[in-house]
Design a protein around this motif. Structure first.
Motif, PDB file in Angstrom:
ATOM      1  N   ASP A   1       0.885  -1.134  -0.163  1.00 21.49           N
ATOM      2  CA  ASP A   1      -0.030  -0.042   0.047  1.00 21.49           C
ATOM      3  C   ASP A   1       0.846   1.299  -0.063  1.00 21.49           C
ATOM      4  N   ALA A   2       1.997   1.085   0.109  1.00 20.85           N
ATOM      5  CA  ALA A   2       3.154   2.196  -0.010  1.00 20.85           C
ATOM      6  C   ALA A   2       3.488   2.331  -1.576  1.00 20.85           C
ATOM      7  N   ARG A   3       2.906   1.496  -2.305  1.00 14.07           N
ATOM      8  CA  ARG A   3       3.116   1.464  -3.862  1.00 14.07           C
ATOM      9  C   ARG A   3       4.585   0.886  -4.182  1.00 14.07           C
ATOM     10  N   ALA A   4       5.155   0.381  -3.266  1.00 10.83           N
ATOM     11  CA  ALA A   4       6.519  -0.568  -3.416  1.00 10.83           C
ATOM     12  C   ALA A   4       6.534  -1.875  -3.470  1.00 10.83           C
ATOM     13  N   ALA A   5       6.976  -2.594  -4.636  1.00  9.55           N
ATOM     14  CA  ALA A   5       6.919  -3.899  -4.679  1.00  9.55           C
ATOM     15  C   ALA A   5       8.078  -4.545  -3.748  1.00  9.55           C
ATOM     16  N   ARG A   6       7.662  -4.582  -2.399  1.00  9.70           N
ATOM     17  CA  ARG A   6       8.686  -4.992  -1.286  1.00  9.70           C
ATOM     18  C   ARG A   6       7.978  -5.159  -0.129  1.00  9.70           C
ATOM     19  N   PHE A   7       8.557  -5.739   0.950  1.00 10.87           N
ATOM     20  CA  PHE A   7       8.114  -5.656   2.260  1.00 10.87           C
ATOM     21  C   PHE A   7       8.357  -4.379   2.926  1.00 10.87           C
ATOM     22  N   ILE A   8       7.345  -3.822   3.413  1.00 13.56           N
ATOM     23  CA  ILE A   8       7.416  -2.475   4.376  1.00 13.56           C
ATOM     24  C   ILE A   8       6.880  -2.941   5.578  1.00 13.56           C
ATOM     25  N   GLY A   9       7.753  -2.514   6.659  1.00 12.42           N
ATOM     26  CA  GLY A   9       7.660  -3.171   8.175  1.00 12.42           C
ATOM     27  C   GLY A   9       6.415  -2.214   8.717  1.00 12.42           C
ATOM     28  N   ALA A  10       6.297  -2.661   9.943  1.00 14.49           N
ATOM     29  CA  ALA A  10       5.179  -1.996  10.822  1.00 14.49           C
ATOM     30  C   ALA A  10       5.452  -0.715  10.964  1.00 14.49           C
ATOM     31  N   ALA A  11       4.475   0.268  11.013  1.00  7.67           N
ATOM     32  CA  ALA A  11       4.511   1.639  11.513  1.00  7.67           C
ATOM     33  C   ALA A  11       3.147   2.048  11.902  1.00  7.67           C
ATOM     34  N   PRO A  12       2.646   1.651  12.920  1.00 14.18           N
ATOM     35  CA  PRO A  12       1.188   2.181  13.548  1.00 14.18           C
ATOM     36  C   PRO A  12       1.320   3.483  13.967  1.00 14.18           C
ATOM     37  N   PRO A  13       0.585   4.424  13.559  1.00  8.48           N
ATOM     38  CA  PRO A  13       0.547   5.643  14.304  1.00  8.48           C
ATOM     39  C   PRO A  13       0.794   5.673  15.599  1.00  8.48           C
ATOM     40  N   ALA A  14       1.619   6.512  16.268  1.00  7.12           N
ATOM     41  CA  ALA A  14       1.814   6.750  17.497  1.00  7.12           C
ATOM     42  C   ALA A  14       0.632   6.891  18.359  1.00  7.12           C
ATOM     43  N   GLY A  15       0.331   6.101  19.366  1.00  4.54           N
ATOM     44  CA  GLY A  15      -0.726   6.260  20.116  1.00  4.54           C
ATOM     45  C   GLY A  15      -2.115   5.780  19.595  1.00  4.54           C
ATOM     46  N   HIS A  16      -1.812   5.089  18.450  1.00  3.78           N
ATOM     47  CA  HIS A  16      -3.181   4.219  18.003  1.00  3.78           C
ATOM     48  C   HIS A  16      -3.390   3.132  18.471  1.00  3.78           C
TER      49      HIS A  16
END
Length: 185
Positions: free
Chosen positions: A119-134
Motif C-alpha cells: 500500500d506504499a506502492r513499493a514492490a517489497r516488504f514494508i515494516g510495521a509503522a502504526p501511528p503513535a498512540g493508535h
C-alpha cells in the motif's frame, strides 16, 4: 465479530473456511511483537529496517500447485487496512523464504515468484509503522496454498486484487499474527 465493544476486524471472517497448515518463523512468534527489524525505517520508525520475516511452512494439502504470502494490517486507520507485503507464484516445492527475502530486488524469493506493490506502492516488504498512540496493531502473516501454478495477476496489481483472485483458488492457509505498537509521544 465484537470484543469489548470493538469490532475485531478479522480479515478472513467473510471468506470461505479452508483447512490450515503450519507456518513458523525464526523472526517472530504467533501473538508476539515484531522485532525492530520488522518495523519500518522507511516510515520513520526508529530502529526500523523493513526486513521481511523468515517463514517456513509444512503440511499444505495435496493438490497445492503454488503459494502466495501476504502481510496485512487490518487495524490501520483506513477503511481498507494496510497491505505490507504480497508475493505470488511461489512454486509448490518451496517451503520457506529467508529473512529479508522481501527486499527491493526480492533476492531471497524463489525463481518465478513476484512481489506486488504494497500500500506504499513499493514492490517489497514494508515494516510495521502504526501511528503513535493508535494502539496495538495486528499483522496477519499468511501463507496461502493455491490450486494453480500461477495466479495470473499483473506484477503491478494491488495486493487486494491478489486476494480477490485467490478467493476461488485457496486450498488452505497458515497464519502467524504479529503485533506492533508505537507509544504516544
Amino acid at each position: 465479530m465484537w470484543e469489548n465493544g470493538i469490532m475485531t476486524n478479522d480479515p478472513f471472517a467473510r471468506l470461505p473456511e479452508v483447512p490450515s497448515f503450519t507456518v513458523t518463523s525464526t523472526d517472530i512468534e504467533d501473538g508476539q511483537r515484531f522485532a525492530p527489524a520488522q518495523h519500518s525505517g522507511a516510515f520513520g520508525v526508529p530502529g526500523g529496517e523493513d526486513v521481511s520475516p523468515q517463514l517456513s511452512w509444512s503440511g499444505a494439502p495435496e493438490g497445492t500447485k503454488s503459494y502466495a504470502i501476504t502481510v496485512y494490517d487490518p487495524d490501520a486507520p483506513t477503511q481498507s487496512g494496510f497491505w505490507h507485503w504480497a508475493v505470488a507464484d511461489i512454486p509448490a516445492d518451496v517451503t520457506s523464504v529467508p529473512s529479508g527475502a522481501g527486499d527491493d530486488t526480492g533476492s531471497g524469493l524463489p525463481k518465478g515468484a513476484i512481489q506486488l506493490p504494497n500500500d506504499a506502492r513499493a514492490a517489497r516488504f514494508i515494516g510495521a509503522a502504526p501511528p503513535a498512540g493508535h494502539g496495538e496493531h495486528r499483522y496477519f502473516i499468511t501463507v496461502h496454498a493455491l490450486d494453480v501454478p500461477k495466479i495470473e495477476v499483473p506484477a503491478d496489481a494491488a495486493a487486494a486484487f491478489l486476494g480477490f483472485t485467490m478467493f476461488s483458488h485457496t486450498l488452505a492457509r497458515a497464519t502467524i499474527v504479529a503485533t506492533a505498537e508505537i507509544p504516544a509521544s
